[in-house]
Design a protein around this motif. Structure first.
Motif, PDB file in Angstrom:
ATOM      1  N   ARG A 416       0.845  -1.023  -0.118  1.00 65.40           N
ATOM      2  CA  ARG A 416      -0.144  -0.028  -0.034  1.00 65.40           C
ATOM      3  C   ARG A 416       0.781   1.301   0.008  1.00 65.40           C
ATOM      4  NH1 ARG A 416      -4.141  -1.802   4.884  1.00 65.40           N
ATOM      5  NH2 ARG A 416      -5.683  -2.793   3.394  1.00 65.40           N
ATOM      6  N   GLU A 417       1.830   1.250   0.927  1.00 67.60           N
ATOM      7  CA  GLU A 417       2.629   2.230   0.935  1.00 67.60           C
ATOM      8  C   GLU A 417       3.530   2.633  -0.312  1.00 67.60           C
ATOM      9  OE1 GLU A 417       6.602   3.985   3.492  1.00 67.60           O
ATOM     10  OE2 GLU A 417       5.073   2.729   4.508  1.00 67.60           O
ATOM     11  N   THR A 418       3.912   1.534  -0.915  1.00 72.35           N
ATOM     12  CA  THR A 418       4.831   1.663  -2.225  1.00 72.35           C
ATOM     13  C   THR A 418       3.920   2.113  -3.373  1.00 72.35           C
ATOM     14  OG1 THR A 418       6.329   0.022  -1.122  1.00 72.35           O
ATOM     15  CG2 THR A 418       6.713   0.495  -3.501  1.00 72.35           C
ATOM     16  N   MET A 419       3.001   1.584  -3.522  1.00 75.67           N
ATOM     17  CA  MET A 419       2.142   1.589  -4.783  1.00 75.67           C
ATOM     18  C   MET A 419       1.012   2.923  -4.464  1.00 75.67           C
ATOM     19  SD  MET A 419       3.500  -0.713  -6.503  1.00 75.67           S
ATOM     20  CE  MET A 419       2.342  -0.983  -7.651  1.00 75.67           C
ATOM     21  N   ARG A 420       1.256   3.258  -3.400  1.00 77.60           N
ATOM     22  CA  ARG A 420       0.070   4.772  -3.201  1.00 77.60           C
ATOM     23  C   ARG A 420      -1.313   3.985  -3.369  1.00 77.60           C
ATOM     24  NH1 ARG A 420       4.621   6.624  -5.745  1.00 77.60           N
ATOM     25  NH2 ARG A 420       5.759   8.393  -4.579  1.00 77.60           N
ATOM     26  N   LEU A 421      -1.512   2.982  -2.578  1.00 78.67           N
ATOM     27  CA  LEU A 421      -2.970   2.583  -2.374  1.00 78.67           C
ATOM     28  C   LEU A 421      -3.445   2.858  -0.925  1.00 78.67           C
ATOM     29  CD1 LEU A 421      -2.146  -0.821  -4.326  1.00 78.67           C
ATOM     30  CD2 LEU A 421      -3.206   1.345  -5.327  1.00 78.67           C
ATOM     31  N   ARG A 422      -4.723   2.457  -0.577  1.00 82.05           N
ATOM     32  CA  ARG A 422      -5.474   2.631   0.583  1.00 82.05           C
ATOM     33  C   ARG A 422      -6.047   1.469   1.062  1.00 82.05           C
ATOM     34  NH1 ARG A 422      -4.773   8.660   1.005  1.00 82.05           N
ATOM     35  NH2 ARG A 422      -5.832   8.559   2.963  1.00 82.05           N
ATOM     36  N   PRO A 423      -6.549   1.252   2.233  1.00 84.03           N
ATOM     37  CA  PRO A 423      -7.655   0.159   2.630  1.00 84.03           C
ATOM     38  C   PRO A 423      -8.735   0.895   2.153  1.00 84.03           C
ATOM     39  CG  PRO A 423      -6.193   1.182   4.699  1.00 84.03           C
ATOM     40  CD  PRO A 423      -6.115   1.987   3.184  1.00 84.03           C
ATOM     41  N   ALA A 424      -9.825  -0.092   2.149  1.00 85.06           N
ATOM     42  CA  ALA A 424     -11.512   0.552   1.808  1.00 85.06           C
ATOM     43  C   ALA A 424     -11.665   1.448   2.768  1.00 85.06           C
ATOM     44  CB  ALA A 424     -12.107  -0.838   2.357  1.00 85.06           C
ATOM     45  N   THR A 425     -12.633   2.392   2.145  1.00 84.30           N
ATOM     46  CA  THR A 425     -12.705   3.672   2.979  1.00 84.30           C
ATOM     47  C   THR A 425     -13.109   3.506   4.479  1.00 84.30           C
ATOM     48  OG1 THR A 425     -13.234   4.739   0.842  1.00 84.30           O
ATOM     49  CG2 THR A 425     -13.843   5.957   2.714  1.00 84.30           C
ATOM     50  N   GLU A 426     -14.298   2.633   4.573  1.00 85.55           N
ATOM     51  CA  GLU A 426     -14.879   2.609   5.922  1.00 85.55           C
ATOM     52  C   GLU A 426     -13.628   2.119   6.838  1.00 85.55           C
ATOM     53  OE1 GLU A 426     -18.220   0.966   3.238  1.00 85.55           O
ATOM     54  OE2 GLU A 426     -15.977   1.179   2.878  1.00 85.55           O
ATOM     55  N   PHE A 427     -12.908   1.136   6.416  1.00 84.89           N
ATOM     56  CA  PHE A 427     -12.067   0.412   7.095  1.00 84.89           C
ATOM     57  C   PHE A 427     -10.809   1.586   7.445  1.00 84.89           C
ATOM     58  CE2 PHE A 427      -8.510  -2.568   8.056  1.00 84.89           C
ATOM     59  CZ  PHE A 427      -9.234  -3.305   9.196  1.00 84.89           C
ATOM     60  N   GLU A 428     -10.463   2.161   6.490  1.00 85.05           N
ATOM     61  CA  GLU A 428      -9.459   3.347   6.745  1.00 85.05           C
ATOM     62  C   GLU A 428      -9.960   4.491   8.070  1.00 85.05           C
ATOM     63  OE1 GLU A 428      -6.514   6.617   4.615  1.00 85.05           O
ATOM     64  OE2 GLU A 428      -7.681   5.321   3.365  1.00 85.05           O
ATOM     65  N   ILE A 429     -11.171   4.732   7.949  1.00 83.79           N
ATOM     66  CA  ILE A 429     -11.964   5.675   8.610  1.00 83.79           C
ATOM     67  C   ILE A 429     -11.533   5.107  10.341  1.00 83.79           C
ATOM     68  CG2 ILE A 429     -13.920   6.707   9.826  1.00 83.79           C
ATOM     69  CD1 ILE A 429     -14.699   6.813   6.791  1.00 83.79           C
ATOM     70  N   TRP A 430     -11.869   3.834  10.265  1.00 86.27           N
ATOM     71  CA  TRP A 430     -11.667   3.133  11.546  1.00 86.27           C
ATOM     72  C   TRP A 430     -10.168   3.062  12.124  1.00 86.27           C
ATOM     73  CZ3 TRP A 430      -9.361  -1.737  12.634  1.00 86.27           C
ATOM     74  CH2 TRP A 430      -9.276  -2.108  14.137  1.00 86.27           C
TER      75      TRP A 430
END
Length: 453
Positions: A416-430
């Protein structure tokens, strides 16, 4: 249908479409074991040349496994949009490849034509693609699904937390799960492979994972990867299953070896929609893997790439939340080394995405295969570039119950960090609320499972 060509002064004559499809495959030890692989690179080249000139109508008019004798074939045939197929029936396989890879072709156009394709057509175009073609083509396709949360959006890489334990110990599973959560992994599913395939064991694991989800208000979904009959029994006993799981094969005979058929899948589909705890509408988790039909002596002389594509043709009937190819799990009999595993992972991901499935990949290998963790790192990076929906995370990349090597929780975090990706939105908020992530990056708290203890 022309099945003859001349390459470098030698004439090649193939008996039928089944032989052309098999010999156009990139080298796979499983096809060699089945006795259907090309003898050398020249014969493989000849088969690819012939396949490239065949039309979509040729593929459909010469079924490798007739619908009259196989229910998977019937499911695939029934799903074809006849209007769209009529528009493209005279395209050659080469023209289909060029269309998919064309700069002006985007997600909406690919989504539309996919409704007019059979799984065999998908397999055929895959055989004409390089690894880079497979990455580029798959990266164009976005497939989003919703169980309790939504995953699959562009820029999102989700992770399945797989906290397996060799004795189904609930405390042991929770310890591994807490580590996964501390690295931000688990938005695809908290999915556990049980040692004991009993309704009581499945129910206990589902209750334990649901307890963790509710205690910490975790926006995700749970699943136990037991046989579907066992899960159905557990659900009827009140087990809180957000979705149901089953391994699939690409032939009716292969599925019988798994103890399933379409009627049983239909029954399970109805049950999870009535009594499951997922909010839906996508309530299934399917797993596949090249070679399973051959291992069950249910391949009918069809190559393993085509059979894998047929698995996806069956899976899309049920509109699953996630599908996962366990790409290197079966062993070197079917995928001999890292080169074959990497190729198969890219093939499977593309073939599933082209059939509008939310594809994940278990980037994995067995210890008797000619592969190592660096090879898996390479495949994981390629799949992340290709837009894979999710990857599997196990503690230290070593599954102590299934005895194979996969990707770790921190591997997915690194991707995620290397490829500039994120977790699912709801999960990232958590994750932000828990202090594990901030501004899309892990905080110093990440990786410390004691926060849940």
């Amino acid at each position: 249908m022309n099945l003859t060509t001349r390459v470098l002064g030698k004439t090649y004559q193939f008996l039928n479409l089944k032989e052309v499809m098999a010999k156009a495959n990139e080298e796979k030890s499983g096809d060699q074991l089945a006795g259907i692989a090309a003898e050398d690179a020249k014969e493989r080249m000849a088969a690819k040349l012939i396949l490239s000139d065949l039309t979509l109508a040729d593929i459909r008019d010469h079924p490798l496994l007739p619908p009259e004798t196989d229910e998977v074939s019937r499911v695939i045939e029934d799903a074809v949009n006849e209007k769209i197929f009529t528009e493209i029936r005279n395209w050659s396989i080469a023209e289909l490849r060029e269309y998919i890879l064309g700069q002006q072709t985007g997600n909406d156009q690919i989504r539309r034509i996919s409704r007019g394709l059979t799984s065999e057509m998908v397999a055929a175009v895959t055989k004409l693609m390089s690894n880079l073609d497979l990455v580029q083509a798959a990266s164009k396709i976005e497939v989003t699904t919703h169980c309790n949360i939504t995953i699959g959006q562009r820029g999102v890489l989700s992770g399945r937390a797989q906290p397996n334990h060799p004795t189904d110990s609930i405390p042991g599973m929770k310890a591994a799960l807490y580590e996964a959560l501390s690295y931000g992994i688990g938005d695809a599913v908290i999915g556990i492979n049980p040692v004991i395939d009993s309704a009581d064991s499945v129910k206990n694991i589902l209750l334990a994972t649901k307890e963790v989800m509710e205690k910490w208000n975790i926006p995700t979904q749970n699943c136990v990867l037991a046989h579907i009959k066992t899960q159905m029994k557990a659900i009827r006993q009140g087990a809180p299953a957000d979705m149901v799981f089953q391994s699939l094969a690409g032939t009716e005979a292969g599925n019988k070896a798994f103890g399933i058929d379409v009627a049983l899948l239909d029954e399970a589909n109805d049950l999870v929609r009535r009594e499951g705890t997922g909010t839906g509408p996508n309530l299934w988790y399917f797993e596949t893997g090249q070679g399973s039909e051959l291992s069950a002596e249910a391949h009918h002389g069809i190559d393993q790439v085509t059979l894998e594509a047929r698995c996806y043709g069956l899976a899309r009937k049920y509109k699953p939340f996630i599908v996962n190819t366990v790409v290197g799990f079966i062993g070197p009999e079917y995928l001999y080394d890292s080169k074959q595993v990497i190729r198969a992972g890219l093939e499977d991901h593309f073939m599933g995405k082209l059939q509008q499935l939310p594809m994940g990949v278990d980037v994995c290998y067995t210890n008797h295969m000619k592969a190592d963790q660096n090879d898996m790192d390479n495949l994981a990076v390629l799949l992340s570039a290709a837009g894979v929906n999710y990857l599997i995370g196990v503690a230290m990349a070593d599954d102590c119950m299934l005895n194979y090597q996969s990707t770790s929780y921190h591997d997915i975090a690194t991707l995620r960090e290397t490829m500039r990706l994120r977790p699912a939105t709801e999960f990232e908020i958590w994750l932000n609320r828990m202090g594990i992530m901030e501004n899309g990056r892990l905080t110093p708290m990440a990786g410390d499972p004691t926060m849940f203890m």
